[in-house]
Design a protein around this motif. Structure first.
Motif, mmCIF file in Angstrom:
data_model
loop_
_atom_site.group_PDB
_atom_site.id
_atom_site.type_symbol
_atom_site.label_atom_id
_atom_site.label_comp_id
_atom_site.label_asym_id
_atom_site.label_seq_id
_atom_site.Cartn_x
_atom_site.Cartn_y
_atom_site.Cartn_z
ATOM 1 N N MET A 146 0.924 -1.111 -0.017
ATOM 2 C CA MET A 146 -0.063 -0.287 0.152
ATOM 3 C C MET A 146 0.929 1.468 0.138
ATOM 4 S SD MET A 146 -2.956 1.293 2.615
ATOM 5 C CE MET A 146 -4.505 0.184 2.084
ATOM 6 N N PRO A 147 0.673 2.081 -0.988
ATOM 7 C CA PRO A 147 1.509 3.319 -0.920
ATOM 8 C C PRO A 147 1.210 4.298 0.392
ATOM 9 C CG PRO A 147 0.326 3.111 -3.130
ATOM 10 C CD PRO A 147 -0.281 1.923 -2.063
ATOM 11 N N ALA A 148 2.092 5.121 0.574
ATOM 12 C CA ALA A 148 2.084 5.924 1.988
ATOM 13 C C ALA A 148 0.991 6.694 1.727
ATOM 14 C CB ALA A 148 3.410 6.616 2.015
ATOM 15 N N GLY A 149 0.585 7.483 0.847
ATOM 16 C CA GLY A 149 -0.543 8.211 0.696
ATOM 17 C C GLY A 149 -1.871 7.467 0.917
ATOM 18 N N ASP A 150 -1.802 6.444 0.160
ATOM 19 C CA ASP A 150 -3.214 5.328 0.507
ATOM 20 C C ASP A 150 -3.423 5.068 1.880
ATOM 21 O OD1 ASP A 150 -3.517 5.885 -2.063
ATOM 22 O OD2 ASP A 150 -3.053 3.787 -2.912
ATOM 23 N N LEU A 151 -2.281 4.558 2.545
ATOM 24 C CA LEU A 151 -2.250 4.186 3.942
ATOM 25 C C LEU A 151 -2.614 5.132 4.811
ATOM 26 C CD1 LEU A 151 -1.541 2.173 5.889
ATOM 27 C CD2 LEU A 151 1.113 2.987 5.904
ATOM 28 N N ALA A 152 -2.095 6.543 4.362
ATOM 29 C CA ALA A 152 -2.638 7.844 5.439
ATOM 30 C C ALA A 152 -4.099 7.806 5.246
ATOM 31 C CB ALA A 152 -2.063 9.044 4.988
ATOM 32 N N VAL A 153 -4.419 7.819 3.875
ATOM 33 C CA VAL A 153 -6.189 7.972 3.505
ATOM 34 C C VAL A 153 -6.999 6.886 4.437
ATOM 35 C CG1 VAL A 153 -7.850 7.985 1.834
ATOM 36 C CG2 VAL A 153 -5.957 9.389 1.628
ATOM 37 N N GLY A 154 -6.336 5.463 4.152
ATOM 38 C CA GLY A 154 -7.060 4.453 4.946
ATOM 39 C C GLY A 154 -7.050 4.652 6.549
ATOM 40 N N GLN A 155 -6.064 5.033 6.872
ATOM 41 C CA GLN A 155 -5.946 5.156 8.444
ATOM 42 C C GLN A 155 -6.996 6.301 8.909
ATOM 43 O OE1 GLN A 155 -3.964 3.196 10.908
ATOM 44 N NE2 GLN A 155 -5.899 4.151 12.114
ATOM 45 N N ALA A 156 -7.088 7.335 7.881
ATOM 46 C CA ALA A 156 -8.076 8.536 8.518
ATOM 47 C C ALA A 156 -9.506 8.024 8.403
ATOM 48 C CB ALA A 156 -7.609 9.603 7.470
ATOM 49 N N LEU A 157 -9.682 6.989 7.285
ATOM 50 C CA LEU A 157 -11.065 6.394 7.205
ATOM 51 C C LEU A 157 -11.256 5.684 8.668
ATOM 52 C CD1 LEU A 157 -11.556 5.404 3.403
ATOM 53 C CD2 LEU A 157 -12.617 7.337 4.631
ATOM 54 N N ALA A 158 -10.090 4.822 9.036
ATOM 55 C CA ALA A 158 -10.530 3.970 10.033
ATOM 56 C C ALA A 158 -10.559 4.721 11.286
ATOM 57 C CB ALA A 158 -9.052 3.349 10.280
ATOM 58 N N ASP A 159 -9.861 5.968 11.609
ATOM 59 C CA ASP A 159 -10.008 6.930 12.774
ATOM 60 C C ASP A 159 -11.541 7.466 12.680
ATOM 61 O OD1 ASP A 159 -7.532 6.384 13.405
ATOM 62 O OD2 ASP A 159 -6.559 8.224 12.430
ATOM 63 N N VAL A 160 -12.040 8.042 11.497
ATOM 64 C CA VAL A 160 -13.187 8.343 11.503
ATOM 65 C C VAL A 160 -14.601 7.259 11.779
ATOM 66 C CG1 VAL A 160 -15.135 9.254 9.851
ATOM 67 C CG2 VAL A 160 -12.726 10.164 9.775
ATOM 68 N N ALA A 161 -14.134 6.060 11.165
ATOM 69 C CA ALA A 161 -14.875 5.089 11.581
ATOM 70 C C ALA A 161 -14.990 4.587 13.064
ATOM 71 C CB ALA A 161 -14.586 3.703 10.912
ATOM 72 N N THR A 162 -13.856 4.779 13.461
ATOM 73 C CA THR A 162 -13.810 4.448 15.189
ATOM 74 C C THR A 162 -14.592 5.420 15.991
ATOM 75 O OG1 THR A 162 -11.393 3.523 14.849
ATOM 76 C CG2 THR A 162 -12.099 4.397 16.882
ATOM 77 N N ILE A 163 -14.451 6.907 15.482
ATOM 78 C CA ILE A 163 -15.212 7.907 16.158
ATOM 79 C C ILE A 163 -16.789 7.602 15.886
ATOM 80 C CG2 ILE A 163 -15.915 10.337 16.058
ATOM 81 C CD1 ILE A 163 -12.590 10.626 15.293
#
Length: 135
Positions: free
Chosen positions: A33-50
């Motif tokens: 996974m490219p670093a940019g996609d990883l950052a976007v994916g983690q942001a989505l995971a963080d939003v889903a967590t909230i």
């Protein structure tokens, strides 16, 4: 893999040092996974967590509100039943409560159910007020 996916990336759903789950991302080709996609994916995971934690907190508040309302309603019915027993038996409110409680224990019935029966007239109060009719 039978599903046709060749790569799975699991991103942690974290909150205050605890992991509550994972957001899984699937790809049809094995790839890093490219670093940019990883950052976007983690942001989505963080939003889903909230979102998940917010929903959980809302459900817990609703449950607590329901429990408090039930307790308040039960308390009102118990107070009414105490008044009925006190009046019928010519006894004080503390004695009336003691008799309600003793009857509930001896019959393995919830106190609020006994009180409701007294208030609605579906429970014979003679056993709780032996002096009933003689006062």
């Amino acid at each position: 893999m039978a599903s046709g996916f060749r790569a799975v990336h699991a991103l942690p759903m974290r909150w205050r040092g605890s992991t509550i789950g994972a957001l899984n991302l699937f790809h049809h080709a094995p790839t890093a996974m490219p670093a940019g996609d990883l950052a976007v994916g983690q942001a989505l995971a963080d939003v889903a967590t909230i979102g998940i934690l917010s929903d959980r907190a809302s459900r817990e508040r609703d449950l607590l509100t329901e429990q408090l309302q039930a307790a308040l309603t039960s308390r009102v019915v118990i107070e009414q039943a105490k008044g009925v027993l006190a009046e019928r038996g010519g006894i004080g409110m503390d004695e009336a409560f003691g008799r309600l409680r003793a009857y509930a224990r001896s019959t393995s019935t919830r106190l609020s159910d006994v009180a409701r029966g007294v208030v609605e007239g579906t429970l014979d109060t003679a056993t709780m007020t032996p002096s009933e009719g003689t006062a």
